[in-house]
Write an enzyme that holds these catalytic residues in place. Sequence first.
Site, PDB file in Angstrom:
ATOM      1  N   ARG A   9       0.815  -1.212   0.000  1.00 32.78           N
ATOM      2  CA  ARG A   9       0.000   0.000   0.000  1.00 32.78           C
ATOM      3  C   ARG A   9       0.853   1.268   0.000  1.00 32.78           C
ATOM      4  O   ARG A   9       0.362   2.360  -0.253  1.00 32.78           O
ATOM      5  CB  ARG A   9      -0.936  -0.019   1.203  1.00 32.78           C
ATOM      6  CG  ARG A   9      -2.001   1.039   1.222  1.00 32.78           C
ATOM      7  CD  ARG A   9      -3.176   0.718   2.158  1.00 32.78           C
ATOM      8  NE  ARG A   9      -2.830  -0.089   3.299  1.00 32.78           N
ATOM      9  CZ  ARG A   9      -2.343   0.371   4.461  1.00 32.78           C
ATOM     10  NH1 ARG A   9      -2.107   1.660   4.604  1.00 32.78           N
ATOM     11  NH2 ARG A   9      -2.085  -0.451   5.461  1.00 32.78           N
ATOM     12  N   TYR A  54     -17.052  19.628 -12.424  1.00 33.29           N
ATOM     13  CA  TYR A  54     -17.353  18.208 -12.219  1.00 33.29           C
ATOM     14  C   TYR A  54     -18.110  18.005 -10.908  1.00 33.29           C
ATOM     15  O   TYR A  54     -17.675  18.480  -9.850  1.00 33.29           O
ATOM     16  CB  TYR A  54     -16.059  17.401 -12.221  1.00 33.29           C
ATOM     17  CG  TYR A  54     -16.297  15.918 -12.239  1.00 33.29           C
ATOM     18  CD1 TYR A  54     -16.863  15.307 -13.352  1.00 33.29           C
ATOM     19  CD2 TYR A  54     -15.961  15.127 -11.148  1.00 33.29           C
ATOM     20  CE1 TYR A  54     -17.093  13.947 -13.381  1.00 33.29           C
ATOM     21  CE2 TYR A  54     -16.185  13.759 -11.169  1.00 33.29           C
ATOM     22  CZ  TYR A  54     -16.754  13.166 -12.285  1.00 33.29           C
ATOM     23  OH  TYR A  54     -16.989  11.812 -12.299  1.00 33.29           O
ATOM     24  N   ASP A  98      -7.763  21.464 -12.162  1.00 36.48           N
ATOM     25  CA  ASP A  98      -8.143  20.200 -12.787  1.00 36.48           C
ATOM     26  C   ASP A  98      -7.911  20.355 -14.283  1.00 36.48           C
ATOM     27  O   ASP A  98      -8.614  21.100 -14.956  1.00 36.48           O
ATOM     28  CB  ASP A  98      -9.606  19.889 -12.491  1.00 36.48           C
ATOM     29  CG  ASP A  98     -10.058  18.536 -13.047  1.00 36.48           C
ATOM     30  OD1 ASP A  98      -9.441  18.045 -14.019  1.00 36.48           O
ATOM     31  OD2 ASP A  98     -11.026  17.963 -12.523  1.00 36.48           O
ATOM     32  N   LYS A 155      -9.253   9.287 -18.951  1.00 38.16           N
ATOM     33  CA  LYS A 155      -9.717   9.906 -20.184  1.00 38.16           C
ATOM     34  C   LYS A 155      -8.619   9.885 -21.250  1.00 38.16           C
ATOM     35  O   LYS A 155      -8.236   8.826 -21.733  1.00 38.16           O
ATOM     36  CB  LYS A 155     -10.196  11.329 -19.891  1.00 38.16           C
ATOM     37  CG  LYS A 155     -11.127  11.449 -18.686  1.00 38.16           C
ATOM     38  CD  LYS A 155     -12.404  10.640 -18.829  1.00 38.16           C
ATOM     39  CE  LYS A 155     -13.462  10.985 -17.804  1.00 38.16           C
ATOM     40  NZ  LYS A 155     -13.095  10.704 -16.395  1.00 38.16           N
TER      41      LYS A 155
END
Length: 341
Positions: free
Chosen positions: A45, A97, A163, A188
């Site tokens: 992790r 968003y 962003d 994307k």
Amino acid sequence: MSGESTRVVHAGLAPAEHGAPFLRGPSFQAAPHWVGEMGPGGYGRMGNPTWTAYESALTALEGGDALVFASGMAAVAAVLLPVLKAGDVLVVPRDGYPGVRAVAGDHLAPHGVEVRFVDSSTEAFLAAGQDATAVFVETPSNPGLELVDVEALAALPGKLVVDGTLATPLRQRALDLGADVVVASASKHLTGHSDLVLGYAATRDGEWLEAMRGWRTVAGAIPGPFEVWLAHRSLPTLAVRLERQEANARALLSALPSELDARYPGFGSVLTFVLESADAAQAFLSRCRLVAEATSFGGVHSMAERRDRWGTDDVPPGLIRFSTGIEDAEDLVADVLAALG
């Protein structure tokens, strides 16, 4: 600086080695052999060599130290949640968003952070951000495709988070423009095949970087090594994919009837246009043959959706968010015009 394709082809690769692949295979290790004192990477992790390779590629593209996350929203959470506290002020776009609005309104506000929602314009962010701890902007915004002046907003006294999902680091290096952190969905354009969910954040602020890294470890917002390896494998074609997508977007934009109020920021794969009603928009989508009705963007397949179906955006019922793929432009334009009737 090298050209776009050169940079994405070579980003994050180790020096060529006799008999070895250009991109080393994914490292599957939950508990690596770790002798002596514990350090970063001593447990799965905390770190992974496959993450490190992809992060070095993103670092080269964004110009700041990058961390990869399980999704774009995991990256957003890591950027905002560990650093904002009661009494701080956060400015976010009301037309950006919806997941970002949810993090701000549903998780930060109840814990004492003042959240100010504004329209995506440079003027609105400047007005609301004069005494803000942090300003979060999305440029181009999704789905409105509004652009803001990152350099102007970087002059605000607080921190600036950008962003850049729609722009990609090939069209906008926000850290060079003065932003403190860049966050993006790698699902994307960067991965480009509509088959991965990943996110990342990049910064030149060492304290913020360690806060995000600590959050990723504690919250477990970590990606799988195979997914990250696939993302790195897809990266070398980013420039050529983006060039074709933008050429297709321009071709489609020039072919659409003027009364559809089409919008395109001038780069990227996403454009919008408005049909007269929700029924008309749905009928258009049903008649498309090459264009899939889907909710993402940036993939090699053209896709579109009636954005109002989510109920999360203040858009006309007939607004179509369209993402151009890499099909031949004449075929794509013919399909769209036929579907428009």
